[in-house]
Enzyme design. Structure first.
Site, PDB file in Angstrom:
ATOM      1  N   PHE A   1       0.851  -1.186   0.000  1.00 53.49           N
ATOM      2  CA  PHE A   1       0.000   0.000   0.000  1.00 53.49           C
ATOM      3  C   PHE A   1       0.894   1.247   0.000  1.00 53.49           C
ATOM      4  O   PHE A   1       1.811   1.355   0.814  1.00 53.49           O
ATOM      5  CB  PHE A   1      -0.887  -0.030   1.241  1.00 53.49           C
ATOM      6  CG  PHE A   1      -2.032   0.930   1.187  1.00 53.49           C
ATOM      7  CD1 PHE A   1      -3.209   0.591   0.541  1.00 53.49           C
ATOM      8  CD2 PHE A   1      -1.940   2.169   1.786  1.00 53.49           C
ATOM      9  CE1 PHE A   1      -4.271   1.479   0.497  1.00 53.49           C
ATOM     10  CE2 PHE A   1      -3.009   3.062   1.746  1.00 53.49           C
ATOM     11  CZ  PHE A   1      -4.175   2.711   1.093  1.00 53.49           C
TER      12      PHE A   1
ATOM     13  N   TYR B   1     -10.854   0.917  10.406  1.00 54.69           N
ATOM     14  CA  TYR B   1     -12.087   1.142   9.632  1.00 54.69           C
ATOM     15  C   TYR B   1     -12.346   0.094   8.568  1.00 54.69           C
ATOM     16  O   TYR B   1     -13.313   0.193   7.840  1.00 54.69           O
ATOM     17  CB  TYR B   1     -12.095   2.539   9.007  1.00 54.69           C
ATOM     18  CG  TYR B   1     -10.864   2.917   8.191  1.00 54.69           C
ATOM     19  CD1 TYR B   1     -10.729   2.473   6.883  1.00 54.69           C
ATOM     20  CD2 TYR B   1      -9.872   3.728   8.722  1.00 54.69           C
ATOM     21  CE1 TYR B   1      -9.624   2.820   6.129  1.00 54.69           C
ATOM     22  CE2 TYR B   1      -8.756   4.079   7.983  1.00 54.69           C
ATOM     23  CZ  TYR B   1      -8.629   3.623   6.686  1.00 54.69           C
ATOM     24  OH  TYR B   1      -7.535   3.958   5.946  1.00 54.69           O
ATOM     25  N   LYS B   2     -11.479  -0.908   8.456  1.00 54.23           N
ATOM     26  CA  LYS B   2     -11.722  -1.961   7.456  1.00 54.23           C
ATOM     27  C   LYS B   2     -12.488  -3.106   8.125  1.00 54.23           C
ATOM     28  O   LYS B   2     -13.635  -2.926   8.503  1.00 54.23           O
ATOM     29  CB  LYS B   2     -10.391  -2.387   6.840  1.00 54.23           C
ATOM     30  CG  LYS B   2      -9.795  -1.253   6.004  1.00 54.23           C
ATOM     31  CD  LYS B   2      -8.403  -1.520   5.508  1.00 54.23           C
ATOM     32  CE  LYS B   2      -7.926  -0.339   4.681  1.00 54.23           C
ATOM     33  NZ  LYS B   2      -6.474  -0.238   4.611  1.00 54.23           N
TER      34      LYS B   2
ATOM     35  N   ARG C   1     -11.938  -5.611  -7.304  1.00 53.44           N
ATOM     36  CA  ARG C   1     -11.591  -6.166  -5.995  1.00 53.44           C
ATOM     37  C   ARG C   1     -12.855  -6.379  -5.165  1.00 53.44           C
ATOM     38  O   ARG C   1     -13.688  -5.478  -5.050  1.00 53.44           O
ATOM     39  CB  ARG C   1     -10.648  -5.165  -5.318  1.00 53.44           C
ATOM     40  CG  ARG C   1      -9.856  -5.698  -4.165  1.00 53.44           C
ATOM     41  CD  ARG C   1      -8.862  -4.649  -3.713  1.00 53.44           C
ATOM     42  NE  ARG C   1      -9.530  -3.494  -3.123  1.00 53.44           N
ATOM     43  CZ  ARG C   1      -9.042  -2.779  -2.105  1.00 53.44           C
ATOM     44  NH1 ARG C   1      -7.872  -3.085  -1.589  1.00 53.44           N
ATOM     45  NH2 ARG C   1      -9.687  -1.750  -1.628  1.00 53.44           N
TER      46      ARG C   1
ATOM     47  N   ASP D   1       2.089  -4.977   8.816  1.00 52.83           N
ATOM     48  CA  ASP D   1       0.887  -4.161   8.722  1.00 52.83           C
ATOM     49  C   ASP D   1      -0.298  -5.118   8.591  1.00 52.83           C
ATOM     50  O   ASP D   1      -0.345  -5.927   7.651  1.00 52.83           O
ATOM     51  CB  ASP D   1       0.978  -3.227   7.506  1.00 52.83           C
ATOM     52  CG  ASP D   1      -0.187  -2.241   7.440  1.00 52.83           C
ATOM     53  OD1 ASP D   1      -1.283  -2.585   7.930  1.00 52.83           O
ATOM     54  OD2 ASP D   1      -0.012  -1.147   6.879  1.00 52.83           O
TER      55      ASP D   1
HETATM   56  C1  LIG Z   1      -5.890   0.964   4.477  1.00 56.54           C
HETATM   57  C2  LIG Z   1      -4.427   0.890   4.643  1.00 56.54           C
HETATM   58  C3  LIG Z   1      -3.715   1.919   5.248  1.00 56.54           C
HETATM   59  C4  LIG Z   1      -4.438   3.162   5.652  1.00 56.54           C
HETATM   60  O1  LIG Z   1      -3.642   4.076   6.295  1.00 56.54           O
HETATM   61  P1  LIG Z   1      -4.302   5.386   6.920  1.00 56.54           P
HETATM   62  O2  LIG Z   1      -3.221   5.997   7.667  1.00 56.54           O
HETATM   63  O3  LIG Z   1      -5.477   4.954   7.720  1.00 56.54           O
HETATM   64  O4  LIG Z   1      -4.792   6.223   5.778  1.00 56.54           O
HETATM   65  C5  LIG Z   1      -2.353   1.765   5.416  1.00 56.54           C
HETATM   66  N1  LIG Z   1      -1.720   0.646   5.021  1.00 56.54           N
HETATM   67  C6  LIG Z   1      -2.382  -0.376   4.421  1.00 56.54           C
HETATM   68  C7  LIG Z   1      -1.648  -1.583   3.994  1.00 56.54           C
HETATM   69  C8  LIG Z   1      -3.747  -0.274   4.201  1.00 56.54           C
HETATM   70  O5  LIG Z   1      -4.392  -1.260   3.601  1.00 56.54           O
END
Ligand SMILES: *Cc1c(COP(=O)(O)O)cnc(C)c1O
Length: 432
Positions: free
Chosen positions: A129, A224-225, A391, A199
């Site tokens: 990401f 939030y996921k 997705r 992560d």
């Molecule tokens: C969703 C996600 C984030 C989100 O980071 P924020 O700081 O909440 O914007 C970070 N890393 C990964 C791998 C994600 O899937």
């Protein structure tokens, strides 16, 4: 081939089915995007209203003590810890995933410099990401490290070498849904003399995670996921206890101080993971996150994350089988690992030529039909390896087998009728 009736039977026989009643799902919506934004739990609105009206409205500042606001980051952290194999008081909620990644990368860099001064490389995946890579780039600059990105999973073993300071991976890749072997990669990195940061953005609440069992060093994750905490929910951060107190984390705010209410001018870090807090926690958002985490803990009497994972695998297997049987001839291809052990709780599809550019419009046409997935652009230079993807996330708390069947039926129809060609499905939105 699986029929819709088969799916109805599987839903009727599903011991986890009742967990779905914890959510307010909008009618007519087949939501396969809980990997981007989890749905609203029924309990959340009333709980947040209570925090607003009573705790804030009536009790005002007393609520830091009387309503336990000051302990909420640790309390919710301890609940999340149960989902990811962390011990009590080892995990707190704080800030965003990006910010927490900054803290743990910085701490890991300091530890590495102290214990293994020659090592100066952070390794991650090019397809990680982007925010994770952007943060790592910044930390690498500050510490005089180099960020090296591997293009494929096969390149990781060779990267675990004498240069490596930190391996930083997202356990489940946000694009492909590929799931790394956390335990094996952690052990191999340690054997090579390096630290590992995981992560868990697409793992926490999606599949069983065993941070202690894997002997990981640090972890961060998203609220939030799959944790259903609401848009912009607080994230979480975990350090193995062997590292938690070795250094300050870089954002040495007062909520991470040993005695914040003594208001001393000098910083003294709190014991353990508490030091990974920075400023005042967002109590409204944290109250909503607690409701989201509770929807997962409600599965504990039914087998918890192991049972949820079993259902998730069954859902993704059914989706893949139906996609290939119903839409294979229409050019739909699987772009996630076929082996369930190497797959998270999402499935990505791509479209073969001549439709390989149609993915965005197809997703928008599906959304117009109430099937909510999302689209992630590929690499135009390397569409074979990085195709544009459709997705779909499967959240076993509320996704039904009939939802899987219906989604594929809609995909089949969108391709059959070519309705995706309509101009309204071909205009780019700001958030995809
Ligand atoms: C969703 C996600 C984030 C989100 O980071 P924020 O700081 O909440 O914007 C970070 N890393 C990964 C791998 C994600 O899937």
């Amino acid at each position: 081939m699986i029929t819709r009736q088969d799916c109805e039977v599987r839903d009727q026989e599903d011991p986890l089915f009742e967990l779905r009643h914890q959510f307010d799902l909008p009618p007519g919506i087949n939501y396969l995007d809980g990997n981007s934004l989890g749905v609203l739990p029924r309990a959340t609105a009333a709980r947040v209203q209570e925090v607003i009206a009573r705790e804030w409205g009536m009790d005002l500042i007393k609520s830091w003590n009387t309503a336990g606001w000051i302990d909420l980051p640790r309390k919710v952290g301890n609940k999340i810890a149960r989902l990811v194999g962390a011990g009590p008081d080892e995990l707190v909620t704080a800030d965003s995933t990006s910010v927490n990644l900054y803290k743990v990368l910085h701490a890991a860099a300091q530890i590495s410099k102290a214990d293994a001064p020659g090592r100066r490389v952070i390794v991650s995946e090019r397809s990680n990401f982007p925010t994770d890579l952007y943060i790592a780039e910044s930390v690498a600059r500050q510490h005089g490290f180099t960020l090296k990105l591997v293009d494929t999973v096969d390149e990781i073993p060779a990267a675990l070498n004498a240069e490596l300071a930190i391996l930083m991976l997202t356990e489940v890749n946000y694009r492909t849904g590929y799931r790394h072997d956390m335990k094996a990669l952690t052990a191999a990195s340690h054997a090579a003399g390096a630290l590992v940061i995981w992560d868990l953005a697409h793992s926490a609440g999606a599949l069983p995670v065993d941070l202690k069992g894997a002997d990981a060093d640090f972890a961060v994750g998203c609220g939030y996921k799959y944790l259903n905490g609401g848009p912009g929910a607080p994230a979480f951060v975990w350090s193995h206890p062997r590292h938690a107190e070795r250094f300050w984390q870089p954002l040495s705010g007062w909520m991470g101080h040993a005695a914040p209410f003594q208001f001393t001018p000098d910083y003294r870090p709190a014991a353990g993971i508490t030091r990974y807090q920075c400023g005042t926690p967002a109590i409204l958002a944290l109250s909503a996150l607690e409701c989201g985490v509770d929807t997962l803990l409600a599965a504990e009497p039914m087998g918890g994350m192991d049972a949820l994972r079993k259902k998730s695998v069954a859902l993704t297997e059914a989706f893949i089988a139906l996609a290939e049987a119903r839409c294979g001839e229409q050019g739909v291809r699987l772009s996630s690992p076929r082996d369930a052990n190497q797959r998270g709780s999402q499935v990505c599809l791509s479209l073969a030529a001549p439709l390989h550019e149609a993915g965005y419009a197809v997703v928008k046409a599906l959304i117009a039909r109430g099937v909510i997935g999302d689209y992630r652009a590929g690499d135009p230079q390397r569409l074979d390896e990085f195709p544009h993807i459709l997705r779909f996330g499967f959240t076993p708390l509320y996704t039904r087998f009939v939802d899987v069947w219906d989604a594929i039926e809609h995909l089949h129809q969108v391709l059959q009728t070519e309705e995706w060609r309509e101009p309204r499905f071909n205009q780019q939105d700001a958030v995809t």
